[in-house]
Design a protein around this motif. Structure first.
Motif, PDB file in Angstrom:
ATOM      1  N   ARG A 113      -3.822   4.959  -7.313  1.00  0.00           N
ATOM      2  CA  ARG A 113      -2.453   5.449  -7.136  1.00  0.00           C
ATOM      3  C   ARG A 113      -2.317   6.966  -7.177  1.00  0.00           C
ATOM      4  O   ARG A 113      -1.297   7.497  -6.754  1.00  0.00           O
ATOM      5  N   TRP A 114      -3.310   7.673  -7.682  1.00  0.00           N
ATOM      6  CA  TRP A 114      -3.185   9.125  -7.828  1.00  0.00           C
ATOM      7  C   TRP A 114      -4.419   9.843  -7.281  1.00  0.00           C
ATOM      8  O   TRP A 114      -5.547   9.415  -7.517  1.00  0.00           O
ATOM      9  N   HIS A 180       0.874  10.758  -5.252  1.00  0.00           N
ATOM     10  CA  HIS A 180       0.994   9.371  -5.684  1.00  0.00           C
ATOM     11  C   HIS A 180       1.029   8.475  -4.447  1.00  0.00           C
ATOM     12  O   HIS A 180       1.654   8.816  -3.440  1.00  0.00           O
ATOM     13  N   TYR A 181       0.351   7.298  -4.526  1.00  0.00           N
ATOM     14  CA  TYR A 181       0.219   6.390  -3.386  1.00  0.00           C
ATOM     15  C   TYR A 181       0.874   5.045  -3.707  1.00  0.00           C
ATOM     16  O   TYR A 181       0.541   4.405  -4.714  1.00  0.00           O
ATOM     17  N   ASP A 182       1.791   4.611  -2.850  1.00  0.00           N
ATOM     18  CA  ASP A 182       2.406   3.288  -2.945  1.00  0.00           C
ATOM     19  C   ASP A 182       1.911   2.460  -1.765  1.00  0.00           C
ATOM     20  O   ASP A 182       2.214   2.775  -0.608  1.00  0.00           O
ATOM     21  N   ARG A 183       1.154   1.412  -2.047  1.00  0.00           N
ATOM     22  CA  ARG A 183       0.597   0.592  -0.963  1.00  0.00           C
ATOM     23  C   ARG A 183       1.692  -0.239  -0.308  1.00  0.00           C
ATOM     24  O   ARG A 183       2.430  -0.960  -0.969  1.00  0.00           O
ATOM     25  N   ILE A 184       1.780  -0.131   1.013  1.00  0.00           N
ATOM     26  CA  ILE A 184       2.742  -0.895   1.797  1.00  0.00           C
ATOM     27  C   ILE A 184       2.107  -2.153   2.367  1.00  0.00           C
ATOM     28  O   ILE A 184       2.727  -3.222   2.418  1.00  0.00           O
ATOM     29  N   TYR A 195      -0.159   3.328   3.210  1.00  0.00           N
ATOM     30  CA  TYR A 195       0.429   3.790   1.956  1.00  0.00           C
ATOM     31  C   TYR A 195       1.552   4.789   2.239  1.00  0.00           C
ATOM     32  O   TYR A 195       1.465   5.591   3.184  1.00  0.00           O
ATOM     33  N   THR A 197       3.083   8.093   0.523  1.00  0.00           N
ATOM     34  CA  THR A 197       2.622   9.080  -0.447  1.00  0.00           C
ATOM     35  C   THR A 197       3.753  10.041  -0.809  1.00  0.00           C
ATOM     36  O   THR A 197       4.587  10.380   0.027  1.00  0.00           O
TER      37      THR A 197
END
Length: 293
Positions: A113-114, A180-184, A195, A197
């Protein structure tokens, strides 16, 4: 309404309720199936590097010039970037890749995530010629007979005999990024992923400024002139667990309290402005990722 009508209405409501519940259960089942089918790519403890290109926009700024026999400010000066025409030779010929407005960076994923990275944003900033601006401050006749004044404010036109001013070698922001990464989405085999970001950045600005003031000046050496900081949002698309394409929009503030101008030590300029930058980069992931703990 008759008794038969009430019974039929109640039956219809019951059928509609069952249909809604069936649709809801179907949607939940599909979501559950998709989520369970995904095997997320492993980013943790992997190194990455990328190269790409940018466009940038800048707010108007006041530019304050000081030196022997002058101390004045130009108000609300506008500027633009200076992109190269998009051709295969300009952007993909190895001997020319340092000419356009480029971005490069190396970094490391703390976990899935980071990430933290260090890199350079090579933007270009060019003052728009022939614009009319307000001048405040003083210019002695020894410095310029044409623009000499006694300290009163007035309007001037920024013609080459007064000023040319650009950071075209360039407006270089050397910064640390935290993203920061949010997986889609992820593929079933875990080798592709998409992701969203979000991140922050900050660091020194080291421009090479080309200036002609009252007809005098040089293309200066690279010089630590100030700092920049801001935030960004983007999309990170991973392919084959190795190659990625990233697009992002960065917005921030740049303060330049010490800009070199004519080449004389006592001659300096200062300014500050906001900027927006759009970039597209191509990169690689190095190493084998570790599963998230």
């Amino acid at each position: 309404m008759t008794l038969e009508g009430l019974i039929n209405a109640d039956r219809n409501k019951s059928h509609q309720g069952r249909a809604r519940r069936t649709l809801m259960y179907t949607v939940l089942l599909l979501i559950s199936t998709l989520v369970s089918a995904q095997s997320a790519p492993h980013l943790k403890h992997r190194v990455f590097a990328y190269w790409g290109y940018n466009r940038a926009q800048f707010t108007a700024s006041n530019i304050h010039f000081t030196g022997t026999d002058y101390d004045f400010t130009l108000k609300d000066v506008t500027a633009k970037d200076k992109p190269e025409a998009f051709t295969l030779n300009n952007y993909f010929n190895p001997k020319n890749i340092w000419i356009p407005q480029y971005n490069y960076r190396v970094g490391w994923f703390l976990n899935d995530r980071w990430s933290f990275s260090l890199g350079l944003d090579h933007m270009k900033y060019v003052m728009v010629q022939d614009q009319a601006v307000k001048l405040t401050g003083s210019i002695s006749s020894e410095r310029s007979a044409t623009y000499a004044n006694s300290g009163e404010a007035g309007e001037v036109r920024l013609t080459p005999d007064l000023l040319t001013y650009e950071h075209t070698d360039g407006l270089n922001l050397l910064c640390v990024d935290a993203d920061h990464y949010d997986r889609i989405w992820a593929s079933k085999n875990g080798k592709q992923g998409l992701y969203l970001t979000e991140g922050l950045f900050a660091g020194p600005v080291i421009p090479r400024t080309d200036v002609r003031l009252f007809g005098e000046g040089i293309n200066n050496k690279f010089h630590l002139a100030g700092y920049g900081a801001g935030a960004q949002v983007g999309i990170f698309a991973l392919f084959l667990d190795r190659v990625f394409l990233r697009t992002s929009v960065r917005a921030g503030y740049i303060g330049l309290p010490s800009v070199l101008t004519t080449g004389k030590d006592e001659d300096r300029a200062s300014q500050h402005f906001w900027f927006v930058q759009e970039n597209v980069v191509l990169g690689v992931l190095i190493g084998k990722g570790k599963p998230a703990s």
